[in-house]
Motif scaffolding. Structure first.
Motif, mmCIF file in Angstrom:
data_model
loop_
_atom_site.group_PDB
_atom_site.id
_atom_site.type_symbol
_atom_site.label_atom_id
_atom_site.label_comp_id
_atom_site.label_asym_id
_atom_site.label_seq_id
_atom_site.Cartn_x
_atom_site.Cartn_y
_atom_site.Cartn_z
ATOM 1 N N ILE A 61 41.873 62.755 26.543
ATOM 2 C CA ILE A 61 41.348 63.232 27.827
ATOM 3 C C ILE A 61 42.463 63.595 28.780
ATOM 4 O O ILE A 61 42.375 64.560 29.534
ATOM 5 C CB ILE A 61 40.448 62.154 28.458
ATOM 6 N N TRP A 62 43.561 62.855 28.710
ATOM 7 C CA TRP A 62 44.607 63.052 29.712
ATOM 8 C C TRP A 62 45.234 64.416 29.582
ATOM 9 O O TRP A 62 45.645 65.018 30.566
ATOM 10 C CB TRP A 62 45.641 61.935 29.632
ATOM 11 N N ILE A 63 45.280 64.962 28.378
ATOM 12 C CA ILE A 63 45.886 66.280 28.201
ATOM 13 C C ILE A 63 45.022 67.343 28.855
ATOM 14 O O ILE A 63 45.527 68.310 29.428
ATOM 15 C CB ILE A 63 46.094 66.577 26.701
ATOM 16 N N ILE B 141 43.078 66.970 31.543
ATOM 17 C CA ILE B 141 43.290 66.927 32.985
ATOM 18 C C ILE B 141 44.669 67.461 33.327
ATOM 19 O O ILE B 141 44.849 68.201 34.298
ATOM 20 C CB ILE B 141 43.132 65.484 33.493
ATOM 21 N N PHE B 142 45.672 67.084 32.518
ATOM 22 C CA PHE B 142 47.031 67.571 32.734
ATOM 23 C C PHE B 142 47.050 69.081 32.695
ATOM 24 O O PHE B 142 47.652 69.743 33.551
ATOM 25 C CB PHE B 142 47.951 66.987 31.654
ATOM 26 N N ILE C 156 45.531 70.641 35.938
ATOM 27 C CA ILE C 156 46.406 70.550 37.116
ATOM 28 C C ILE C 156 47.634 71.424 36.937
ATOM 29 O O ILE C 156 48.097 72.077 37.880
ATOM 30 C CB ILE C 156 46.799 69.090 37.354
ATOM 31 N N PHE C 157 48.174 71.468 35.731
ATOM 32 C CA PHE C 157 49.357 72.275 35.436
ATOM 33 C C PHE C 157 49.081 73.734 35.738
ATOM 34 O O PHE C 157 49.861 74.423 36.403
ATOM 35 C CB PHE C 157 49.715 72.079 33.960
ATOM 36 N N VAL D 202 48.818 74.425 39.483
ATOM 37 C CA VAL D 202 50.115 74.420 40.171
ATOM 38 C C VAL D 202 50.887 75.701 39.861
ATOM 39 O O VAL D 202 51.477 76.315 40.749
ATOM 40 C CB VAL D 202 50.922 73.177 39.765
ATOM 41 N N ILE D 203 50.875 76.128 38.593
ATOM 42 C CA ILE D 203 51.617 77.339 38.217
ATOM 43 C C ILE D 203 51.052 78.546 38.950
ATOM 44 O O ILE D 203 51.806 79.382 39.479
ATOM 45 C CB ILE D 203 51.539 77.572 36.692
ATOM 46 N N ALA E 252 49.472 78.572 41.801
ATOM 47 C CA ALA E 252 49.819 78.474 43.223
ATOM 48 C C ALA E 252 51.269 78.888 43.458
ATOM 49 O O ALA E 252 51.577 79.619 44.405
ATOM 50 C CB ALA E 252 49.584 77.050 43.721
ATOM 51 N N ILE E 253 52.182 78.417 42.576
ATOM 52 C CA ILE E 253 53.588 78.790 42.728
ATOM 53 C C ILE E 253 53.763 80.295 42.598
ATOM 54 O O ILE E 253 54.436 80.946 43.403
ATOM 55 C CB ILE E 253 54.462 78.063 41.683
ATOM 56 N N LEU F 114 52.593 82.065 45.729
ATOM 57 C CA LEU F 114 53.507 81.908 46.857
ATOM 58 C C LEU F 114 54.755 82.766 46.669
ATOM 59 O O LEU F 114 55.209 83.428 47.604
ATOM 60 C CB LEU F 114 53.903 80.440 47.033
ATOM 61 N N ILE F 115 55.313 82.748 45.443
ATOM 62 C CA ILE F 115 56.526 83.535 45.211
ATOM 63 C C ILE F 115 56.230 85.021 45.382
ATOM 64 O O ILE F 115 56.974 85.754 46.047
ATOM 65 C CB ILE F 115 57.094 83.274 43.795
ATOM 66 N N SER G 233 53.851 86.490 47.078
ATOM 67 C CA SER G 233 53.605 86.879 48.471
ATOM 68 C C SER G 233 54.906 86.872 49.247
ATOM 69 O O SER G 233 55.101 87.693 50.149
ATOM 70 C CB SER G 233 52.578 85.951 49.111
#
Lengths: 222, 603
Positions: free
Chosen positions: A142-144, A146-147, A150-151, A154-155, A157-158, A161-162, A164
């Motif tokens: 399960i943890w993979i 969720i990981f 989220i991963f 985040v990618i 979002a980064i 931002l870059i 823009s």
């Protein structure tokens, strides 16, 4: 005569079923721990049920389908509740080998537990280890999952931002260079209003409205 | 045309950034330990005194320097005196070391957070052994929470020498942790300013929820009473014990150390944050607010921790009693449910006299259950956060919810501190004209994160936790004391206290009270010198340095000596930051000499 026979039979039984006898197993029940207030009392009827369950388990073993309840002998019942039992063969002279009894009990442990509302911790057959249920193992941990979620967030979002940031910087770089070009070339067709080039026919992208003052130029630099 | 320096959108962002940086994991896992070791309530006395005498003045000094010089640590100290630019460089080096190993804690927090979405929690049950007849041996000897930490999370090797390979699971979590940090610092103060709203306030929400839950747990009062009356029984002996602790120099030294490191002085982060302030900002007020909130959080967190301790200790004590009862019941075939906690001792006595041989046979197996000894296990650091807390959480109802909340809070605390650490490294880099003209600030941040992440992979190896302990214990301690000492002396005596005071008055419009001047010029440097002397003598007297290694066969920690190359690394860590100060001074001196030598023939 009858009394003699009775004593003989019980003596034989006593020999077969003894604490620590060959092929004998000790059983321990913790009824009050398991059931609390709803605990039932351990009496001869419960013993009868127990014998029935053991006989049932033995009947499932090939070659032992003829096992009867009377072949199961109980002895040394204590207050705990604990007792010893053996399973005899039809002739009632020998006890069945421990290995057979062990494998039979192991295969039917769940049925036996359920008959008494107990579980592996509260109904113990000493010397017969119960197979513990392995924890549920999903194919993908399960943890993979969720990981991964989220991963990816985040990618993304980064990257946003870059991108823009680059876009903003490109916009800022374009305007000062346009101002410089316009001031240098006097014969340029672009009319200048207040220092800002205004070219309504400029087809570049169509996004930037040059008639508006940009953020930088609102404040006069020192 | 010079680009205007980015500013915080409002002074609240600045205060939140400082709080988010200062309030970190140390408040949660170090202060409760110190409280327990040095007499509970009586530890608060040296703590508060040190806060007023050491914490607030030094914090105000750093914020004032940053706000006045409006540059990162290297530029700020170069402005104060060109010979002292080494102080700034040393700060950056120490921040670099800190950010290398600190983010590994965030990686572990992520690991536990992702594993909290399972039923049952993976650290609450032991895995089965090979033939499914029992539990894994290592897990039986230790506990399931210790097994999950040492085997599943760290996969720790028996000693420092056995390196093992990089474990891919913690490595992935570390990569994610660095990506999250990069996301927060990407745009400089613009992005950091918004993130700190969350990283500063969310931990308090979780702490309040935990306080309410913790105080209502069964056995929590045992822990709270223990916090204020450790090892004491009667009220009279309690008072004597607490007064005795006040006279213990170790209590005062640890209070001073805790205040010092908890506020994060000397890393350059506070200077960096303050450099983005408006010059007229009232940093005196902010310094007092931040230091008070930091200390209050420590005390608040220790109340929560002690109620959790109490719950865990009571749970384990009752479990121990149950096990002993079961053992006696089975051996003597007593009636099931006959033995309870109240009649246990009586029955034991009776059995010992009635069946002496049988009793003495099984006597070695009986453990002496004691609530005191359960409470006495004083733990700090990662052990507290990842072993003790998880053990308490697994016994609560709806444990998944509590686990998620708790690790989310740890993450917020850790990321908040990381923002400060990276700001300390990035601000001098972006201030320097050479670097910032070639690379945009996104690229500089990206490079810093990438380098730190690559080096941080060392801590994900099997022996990684031992290297983590080395960095945690030695990378920052001595160097920081020296850095802050030089900082204070530089401002007071090299730059001139009067000059600094008039600068501040011109900048903020408020005079500097005599209290701060006395502290900066006299008391605080003396305190730091005494701390420094104490630490040095402690290291020298201790002889060879030792560390705790996990022994899988016994299921507990054993003490081992550091090998020679590890001692070399420790020396290198301390030297590389402290040597910056004299080396930079020497470099500037040589540079000036050469320039004067060039200028002479002209004149």
């Amino acid at each position: 005569m009858l009394w003699l026979l009775f004593f003989l039979v019980s003596a034989i039984h006593a020999e077969l079923c003894q604490p620590g006898a060959e092929n004998a197993f000790k059983v321990r029940l913790s009824i009050r721990t398991a059931l609390g207030d709803k605990a039932y009392a351990w009496d001869t009827n419960e013993e009868y049920l127990f014998k029935a369950m053991v006989a049932f388990s033995m009947r499932k073993v090939p070659n032992r389908e003829a096992t009867e309840i009377s072949h199961v002998l109980l002895c040394n019942v204590t207050q705990r509740v604990s007792f010893w039992f053996v399973v005899t063969d039809p002739s009632k002279n020998h006890t069945l080998p421990a290995v057979e009894v062990q494998s039979a009990i192991r295969m039917n442990k769940n049925r036996i537990n359920n008959a008494f509302f107990l579980n592996d911790q509260t109904l113990e057959f000493l010397k017969i280890p119960s197979t513990l249920a392995p924890p549920m193992d999903p194919s993908v941990p399960i943890w993979i999952i969720i990981f991964g979620v989220i991963f990816c967030i985040v990618i993304v979002a980064i990257a946003l931002l870059i991108l823009s940031g680059i876009w903003q910087r490109r916009r800022k770089n374009k305007e000062p260079s346009e101002v410089d070009d316009a001031e240098d070339k006097c014969e340029n067709m672009i009319t200048i209003e207040n220092g800002i080039p205004s070219d309504p026919l400029d087809m570049k992208g169509g996004h930037i409205n040059d008639a508006f003052m940009t953020e930088d130029e609102r404040l006069t630099p020192l | 045309m010079e680009k205007a320096r980015p500013l915080w959108a409002n002074s609240l962002q600045f205060v939140f950034a400082c709080i988010s940086y200062a309030v970190g994991l140390g408040n949660v896992w170090r202060f409760p330990y110190l409280c327990q070791m040095y007499g509970g309530g009586s530890f608060l006395v040296p703590y508060i005194i040190m806060l007023i005498v050491e914490g607030m003045p030094l914090l105000y000094l750093e914020l004032a320097v940053g706000q006045r010089m409006r540059q990162g640590s290297i530029g700020a100290w170069r402005t104060i005196s060109p010979y002292l630019s080494g102080v700034g460089v040393a700060s950056v080096v120490v921040s670099f070391f800190l950010s290398m190993y600190y983010n590994v804690i965030n990686a572990w927090a992520f690991w536990y957070l992702f594993h909290s979405f399972q039923d049952p929690l993976p650290w609450s049950v032991c895995p089965l052994n090979g033939n499914h007849t029992g539990y894994d041996e290592e897990c039986e000897k230790a506990s399931s929470t210790q097994y999950f930490w040492y085997r599943k999370t760290l996969n720790i090797s028996p000693s420092l020498q056995e390196n093992g390979g990089v474990q891919w699971e913690p490595a992935l979590c570390l990569l994610l942790a660095w990506l999250v940090v990069y996301l927060c610092i990407l745009r400089g103060t613009e992005s950091t300013g918004k993130v700190v709203y969350f990283t500063a306030s969310l931990p308090y929400c979780v702490l309040i929820i935990y306080l309410i839950r913790g105080l209502t747990l069964h056995g929590a009062t045992n822990g709270l009473m223990y916090m204020f009356t450790p090892k004491g029984s009667s009220a009279l002996s309690l008072l004597a014990f607490q007064i005795e602790q006040l006279a213990n120099p170790k209590a005062w030294i640890n209070a001073a150390t805790q205040i010092f490191f908890s506020l994060g002085l000397g890393f350059g982060s506070l200077i960096a944050f303050a450099s983005y302030n408006e010059p007229s900002n009232n940093c005196q007020k902010h310094a007092i607010i931040v230091s008070l909130i930091n200390s209050f959080t420590s005390i608040f967190a220790s109340i929560v921790t002690f109620s959790i301790y109490g719950f865990k200790a009571t749970f384990n004590y009752e479990n121990c009693l149950k096990k002993v009862s079961l053992l006696l019941t089975n051996t003597f075939d007593l009636e099931d449910g006959f033995l309870t906690a109240s009649n246990l001792e009586q029955v034991k006595g009776y059995l010992a006299s009635a069946y002496p041989s049988k009793y003495s046979e099984m006597f070695p197996q009986i453990k002496n259950c004691s609530l005191e000894s359960e409470l006495d296990t004083a733990v700090q650091g990662t052990g507290l956060a990842f072993i003790v807390y998880t053990e308490a959480i697994k016994n609560m109802e709806v444990s998944q919810l509590w686990s998620v909340l708790y690790f989310f809070m740890l993450l917020m605390l850790g990321i908040g501190s990381m923002l400060g650490n990276t700001a300390a490294i990035l601000t001098p880099l972006t201030d320097s004209k050479i670097i910032s003209s070639h690379l945009p600030k996104e690229a500089i941040s990206g490079l810093v994160c990438l380098v730190n992440c690559a080096i941080g992979m060392v801590f994900t190896m099997e022996a990684g936790n031992y290297w983590f302990d080395i960095f945690n214990d030695y990378a920052a301690t001595l160097s920081l004391l020296l850095i802050v000492l030089v900082e204070t002396i530089a401002v007071c005596y090299v730059y001139g206290l009067r000059r600094f005071e008039s600068d501040l008055k011109a900048m903020t419009g408020r005079a500097v009270s005599w209290y701060w001047k006395v502290m900066w010029a006299g008391v605080s440097p003396l305190l730091i010198v005494s701390l420094f002397v104490f630490y040095l003598s402690d290291y020298i007297l201790m002889g060879t340095l030792k560390y705790q290694a996990w022994d899988a066969s016994q299921g507990q920690l054993v003490t081992k000596d550091y090998p020679a190359y590890a001692l070399g690394v420790i020396g290198l860590l301390v030297a590389s930051s402290t040597m910056c100060i004299p080396l930079a001074a020497l470099g500037t001196f040589v540079q000036r000499r050469l320039k004067r030598g060039d200028a002479d023939p002209v004149a």
